[in-house]
Design an enzyme around this catalytic site. Sequence first.
Site, PDB file in Angstrom:
ATOM      1  N   ASP A  51       0.799  -1.240   0.000  1.00 14.11           N
ATOM      2  CA  ASP A  51       0.000   0.000   0.000  1.00 14.11           C
ATOM      3  C   ASP A  51       0.825   1.281   0.000  1.00 14.11           C
ATOM      4  O   ASP A  51       0.297   2.336  -0.313  1.00 14.11           O
ATOM      5  CB  ASP A  51      -0.891   0.104   1.257  1.00 14.11           C
ATOM      6  CG  ASP A  51      -2.229  -0.581   1.084  1.00 14.11           C
ATOM      7  OD1 ASP A  51      -2.366  -1.351   0.140  1.00 14.11           O
ATOM      8  OD2 ASP A  51      -3.117  -0.325   1.908  1.00 14.11           O
ATOM      9  N   CYS A  53     -20.106 -11.346 -17.142  1.00 15.68           N
ATOM     10  CA  CYS A  53     -20.653 -11.089 -15.803  1.00 15.68           C
ATOM     11  C   CYS A  53     -20.487  -9.619 -15.456  1.00 15.68           C
ATOM     12  O   CYS A  53     -19.447  -9.028 -15.735  1.00 15.68           O
ATOM     13  CB  CYS A  53     -19.884 -11.939 -14.785  1.00 15.68           C
ATOM     14  SG  CYS A  53     -20.370 -11.659 -13.078  1.00 15.68           S
ATOM     15  N   CYS A  87     -23.032  -2.603  -6.836  1.00 14.36           N
ATOM     16  CA  CYS A  87     -22.501  -1.435  -6.113  1.00 14.36           C
ATOM     17  C   CYS A  87     -23.607  -0.376  -5.997  1.00 14.36           C
ATOM     18  O   CYS A  87     -24.043   0.196  -6.996  1.00 14.36           O
ATOM     19  CB  CYS A  87     -21.277  -0.859  -6.830  1.00 14.36           C
ATOM     20  SG  CYS A  87     -20.672   0.629  -5.991  1.00 14.36           S
TER      21      CYS A  87
HETATM   22  C1  B12 Z   1      -6.288   4.266  -1.906  1.00 15.11           C
HETATM   23  C2  B12 Z   1      -6.788   2.848  -1.891  1.00 15.11           C
HETATM   24  C3  B12 Z   1      -8.150   2.660  -1.708  1.00 15.11           C
HETATM   25  C4  B12 Z   1      -9.153   3.774  -1.888  1.00 15.11           C
HETATM   26  C5  B12 Z   1      -9.323   3.978  -3.421  1.00 15.11           C
HETATM   27  C6  B12 Z   1      -9.457   2.650  -4.186  1.00 15.11           C
HETATM   28  C7  B12 Z   1      -9.266   2.683  -5.702  1.00 15.11           C
HETATM   29  N1  B12 Z   1      -9.465   1.545  -6.312  1.00 15.11           N
HETATM   30  O1  B12 Z   1      -8.983   3.685  -6.312  1.00 15.11           O
HETATM   31  C8  B12 Z   1     -10.399   3.194  -1.175  1.00 15.11           C
HETATM   32  C9  B12 Z   1     -10.437   3.679   0.259  1.00 15.11           C
HETATM   33  C10 B12 Z   1     -11.739   3.516  -1.820  1.00 15.11           C
HETATM   34  C11 B12 Z   1     -10.079   1.708  -1.203  1.00 15.11           C
HETATM   35  C12 B12 Z   1     -11.032   0.739  -1.052  1.00 15.11           C
HETATM   36  C13 B12 Z   1     -10.738  -0.603  -1.061  1.00 15.11           C
HETATM   37  N2  B12 Z   1      -9.537  -1.170  -1.082  1.00 15.11           N
HETATM   38 CO1  B12 Z   1      -7.909  -0.222  -1.408  1.00 15.11          CO
HETATM   39  N3  B12 Z   1      -6.268   0.541  -1.881  1.00 15.11           N
HETATM   40  C14 B12 Z   1      -5.917   1.751  -2.052  1.00 15.11           C
HETATM   41  C15 B12 Z   1      -4.426   1.814  -2.458  1.00 15.11           C
HETATM   42  C16 B12 Z   1      -3.596   2.239  -1.242  1.00 15.11           C
HETATM   43  C17 B12 Z   1      -4.193   2.737  -3.649  1.00 15.11           C
HETATM   44  C18 B12 Z   1      -5.227   2.487  -4.766  1.00 15.11           C
HETATM   45  C19 B12 Z   1      -5.336   3.669  -5.684  1.00 15.11           C
HETATM   46  O2  B12 Z   1      -5.879   4.701  -5.354  1.00 15.11           O
HETATM   47  N4  B12 Z   1      -4.788   3.512  -6.842  1.00 15.11           N
HETATM   48  C20 B12 Z   1      -4.881   4.497  -7.869  1.00 15.11           C
HETATM   49  C21 B12 Z   1      -5.678   3.893  -8.997  1.00 15.11           C
HETATM   50  C22 B12 Z   1      -5.546   4.854 -10.161  1.00 15.11           C
HETATM   51  O3  B12 Z   1      -5.039   2.627  -9.284  1.00 15.11           O
HETATM   52  P1  B12 Z   1      -5.709   1.168  -9.182  1.00 15.11           P
HETATM   53  O4  B12 Z   1      -6.921   1.218  -8.334  1.00 15.11           O
HETATM   54  O5  B12 Z   1      -4.663   0.184  -8.812  1.00 15.11           O
HETATM   55  O6  B12 Z   1      -6.146   0.887 -10.679  1.00 15.11           O
HETATM   56  C23 B12 Z   1      -5.180   1.071 -11.703  1.00 15.11           C
HETATM   57  C24 B12 Z   1      -4.518  -0.198 -12.245  1.00 15.11           C
HETATM   58  O7  B12 Z   1      -4.559  -1.282 -11.349  1.00 15.11           O
HETATM   59  C25 B12 Z   1      -5.131  -0.413 -13.582  1.00 15.11           C
HETATM   60  N5  B12 Z   1      -6.327  -1.211 -13.766  1.00 15.11           N
HETATM   61  C26 B12 Z   1      -7.350  -1.438 -12.955  1.00 15.11           C
HETATM   62  N6  B12 Z   1      -8.251  -2.217 -13.561  1.00 15.11           N
HETATM   63  C27 B12 Z   1      -7.764  -2.490 -14.808  1.00 15.11           C
HETATM   64  C28 B12 Z   1      -8.278  -3.264 -15.836  1.00 15.11           C
HETATM   65  C29 B12 Z   1      -7.567  -3.379 -17.025  1.00 15.11           C
HETATM   66  C30 B12 Z   1      -8.130  -4.217 -18.106  1.00 15.11           C
HETATM   67  C31 B12 Z   1      -6.318  -2.715 -17.158  1.00 15.11           C
HETATM   68  C32 B12 Z   1      -5.535  -2.833 -18.416  1.00 15.11           C
HETATM   69  C33 B12 Z   1      -5.797  -1.944 -16.101  1.00 15.11           C
HETATM   70  C34 B12 Z   1      -6.537  -1.849 -14.942  1.00 15.11           C
HETATM   71  O8  B12 Z   1      -5.506   0.883 -13.992  1.00 15.11           O
HETATM   72  C35 B12 Z   1      -5.916   1.651 -12.888  1.00 15.11           C
HETATM   73  C36 B12 Z   1      -5.564   3.099 -13.163  1.00 15.11           C
HETATM   74  O9  B12 Z   1      -4.216   3.223 -13.450  1.00 15.11           O
HETATM   75  C37 B12 Z   1      -4.165   0.327  -2.897  1.00 15.11           C
HETATM   76  C38 B12 Z   1      -2.739  -0.161  -2.700  1.00 15.11           C
HETATM   77  C39 B12 Z   1      -1.810   0.374  -3.768  1.00 15.11           C
HETATM   78  N7  B12 Z   1      -0.836   1.162  -3.370  1.00 15.11           N
HETATM   79  O10 B12 Z   1      -1.965   0.093  -4.925  1.00 15.11           O
HETATM   80  C40 B12 Z   1      -5.225  -0.437  -2.062  1.00 15.11           C
HETATM   81  C41 B12 Z   1      -5.855  -1.693  -2.648  1.00 15.11           C
HETATM   82  C42 B12 Z   1      -6.252  -1.421  -4.084  1.00 15.11           C
HETATM   83  N8  B12 Z   1      -7.069  -1.823  -1.851  1.00 15.11           N
HETATM   84  C43 B12 Z   1      -7.393  -3.045  -1.588  1.00 15.11           C
HETATM   85  C44 B12 Z   1      -8.583  -3.416  -0.905  1.00 15.11           C
HETATM   86  C45 B12 Z   1      -8.648  -4.828  -0.342  1.00 15.11           C
HETATM   87  C46 B12 Z   1      -9.639  -2.499  -0.767  1.00 15.11           C
HETATM   88  C47 B12 Z   1     -11.072  -2.780  -0.303  1.00 15.11           C
HETATM   89  C48 B12 Z   1     -11.622  -4.148  -0.656  1.00 15.11           C
HETATM   90  C49 B12 Z   1     -11.147  -2.577   1.220  1.00 15.11           C
HETATM   91  C50 B12 Z   1     -12.538  -2.769   1.799  1.00 15.11           C
HETATM   92  N9  B12 Z   1     -12.987  -3.993   2.043  1.00 15.11           N
HETATM   93  O11 B12 Z   1     -13.217  -1.811   2.034  1.00 15.11           O
HETATM   94  C51 B12 Z   1     -11.827  -1.632  -1.013  1.00 15.11           C
HETATM   95  C52 B12 Z   1     -12.214  -2.005  -2.442  1.00 15.11           C
HETATM   96  C53 B12 Z   1     -12.600  -0.862  -3.327  1.00 15.11           C
HETATM   97  C54 B12 Z   1     -12.437  -1.190  -4.819  1.00 15.11           C
HETATM   98  N10 B12 Z   1     -13.507  -1.701  -5.471  1.00 15.11           N
HETATM   99  O12 B12 Z   1     -11.375  -0.979  -5.400  1.00 15.11           O
HETATM  100  C55 B12 Z   1      -6.386  -4.031  -2.154  1.00 15.11           C
HETATM  101  C56 B12 Z   1      -6.936  -4.749  -3.391  1.00 15.11           C
HETATM  102  C57 B12 Z   1      -6.419  -6.182  -3.514  1.00 15.11           C
HETATM  103  C58 B12 Z   1      -6.830  -6.835  -4.801  1.00 15.11           C
HETATM  104  N11 B12 Z   1      -6.933  -8.151  -4.744  1.00 15.11           N
HETATM  105  O13 B12 Z   1      -7.029  -6.215  -5.834  1.00 15.11           O
HETATM  106  C59 B12 Z   1      -5.144  -3.074  -2.423  1.00 15.11           C
HETATM  107  C60 B12 Z   1      -4.287  -3.453  -3.597  1.00 15.11           C
HETATM  108  C61 B12 Z   1      -4.330  -3.080  -1.115  1.00 15.11           C
HETATM  109  C62 B12 Z   1      -3.393  -4.278  -0.997  1.00 15.11           C
HETATM  110  N12 B12 Z   1      -2.106  -3.998  -0.926  1.00 15.11           N
HETATM  111  O14 B12 Z   1      -3.794  -5.421  -0.969  1.00 15.11           O
HETATM  112  N13 B12 Z   1      -8.766   1.487  -1.414  1.00 15.11           N
END
Ligand code: B12
Length: 385
Positions: free
Chosen positions: A148, A207, A214
């Site tokens: 994280d 699916c 949500c």
């Molecule tokens: C801040 C944060 C949150 C915030 C914002 C979440 C978000 N998704 O933006 C909040 C508080 C809402 C949150 C909630 C949750 N979180 Co959180 N969160 C984080 C954290 C610290 C940063 C995520 C973030 O803001 N990233 C910025 C966005 C832009 O990136 P992203 O979400 O990873 O998505 C990018 C890529 O992965 C990619 N991507 C995503 N989908 C796809 C699909 C395709 C086809 C492609 C090509 C790319 C792609 O593109 C996106 C944009 O660049 C991460 C850890 C980390 N440092 O990565 C954990 C993390 C994402 N969280 C996690 C968890 C468990 C949760 C919750 C389930 C907690 C809960 N039970 O309440 C929820 C789930 C919400 C959800 N549906 O995502 C886990 C997810 C594990 C997993 N198996 O995926 C992580 C990875 C923590 C960990 N180290 O395990 N979270």
Amino acid sequence: MVVLTYVYVIIIDKININGDFVLKDIILGEAKGLGIDIIGFTDGEVFSELQPVIKDRLDKGFISSFFHVDIEQNTNPLIVWKDTKSIISIGVSYKHKLDETKIDKSRCSISRVAWGQDYHNILLEKMNRLMSNITREYPDIKYKAYVDNAPLLDRAVAHRSGLGFYGKNGFIINKLYGSYIFLGHILTNIELGKSSELDDCTTCRFCSRCIQACPTGAIKEGYDFNSNKCISFFTQKKELLSREERKYIGKMVYGCDICQEVCPINKTAKYSNEAAFVPLKDVVRPKIKDIINMDNAMFKNIYKSSSAGWRGKKILQRNAIIVAGNIKTEENYQLLKQTLNDSRWDIRMYSMFSLLEYGERGMNEIKEKLNGEDEEFRKNFNIYC
Ligand code: B12
């Protein structure tokens, strides 16, 4: 090669470019012994395909204040650490059983993310132990471990390392363990080769249960996600919550599991063996009054060591007060009357919001109290009620 052919979910197709099978075997063996369920490897190449995706989400205002956007750092491992040659990505399952049939419906809820001990500590400990076992034999190996807290995206690293595919809810879903996996990664200064990236999942293609389930519409078609509309975010943000946001919180005191609970892959996913994430019924389905009346000692002993603790005691109490407005019972009404006299202004304000949910009776209860508050309080009350 015995370990390589064992249960690891991912397939490593390009073994160490130096032809050194031994080190990778040792890493896999050690990881298994430490309870790391899934492991994969990738190189230090820039995640250039993510740059437009992050920018697009940023432009749409979809990125929460919890994530620091710096597109160069978020996508370039070499900026995070100039010595990066490969990344070890890990996943630890946290799917445990909880018999909900024996739990009184009037209780509030803590989401699975905060069952048991704080996953940040557990994963960091596993990664540090893994690497200290390795560096004992290979002292030239240097590393940096993250859960994280890296500028890089844990999910993107996991995806490129073959740990799973992206679900429409944005989760990394592993074929065996589903999406109930915590992710971490280790930057290293050695070449370890690359695991195969997985294509998307055929189940997901047909699916969209997570999108439909949500309640706030945070999950969009096309793998898009508005984190500012995520219920989990509402339970963690400190700014005042609107009535709509308070309603969506339902009975959650921390986090939200809706988009994962409906996922068909999670229904059949393997259970976790990690004892640190085993839930205690009274902790994860607590009585509302126990959270509202929680003292510092209870917070320190129970919730501070879980991942629900990072925003502090007051945010859990605030959420429990919101829940007391969403689950209308005489006991909750009496609790709200009590918190109306709290010394903390925001606790008093949320008590008023929740009492309003009880109709005229609640309105009469708060009238006099509201008049006794200062102008700033009344202004905010009127905006957010
Ligand atoms: C801040 C944060 C949150 C915030 C914002 C979440 C978000 N998704 O933006 C909040 C508080 C809402 C949150 C909630 C949750 N979180 Co959180 N969160 C984080 C954290 C610290 C940063 C995520 C973030 O803001 N990233 C910025 C966005 C832009 O990136 P992203 O979400 O990873 O998505 C990018 C890529 O992965 C990619 N991507 C995503 N989908 C796809 C699909 C395709 C086809 C492609 C090509 C790319 C792609 O593109 C996106 C944009 O660049 C991460 C850890 C980390 N440092 O990565 C954990 C993390 C994402 N969280 C996690 C968890 C468990 C949760 C919750 C389930 C907690 C809960 N039970 O309440 C929820 C789930 C919400 C959800 N549906 O995502 C886990 C997810 C594990 C997993 N198996 O995926 C992580 C990875 C923590 C960990 N180290 O395990 N979270």
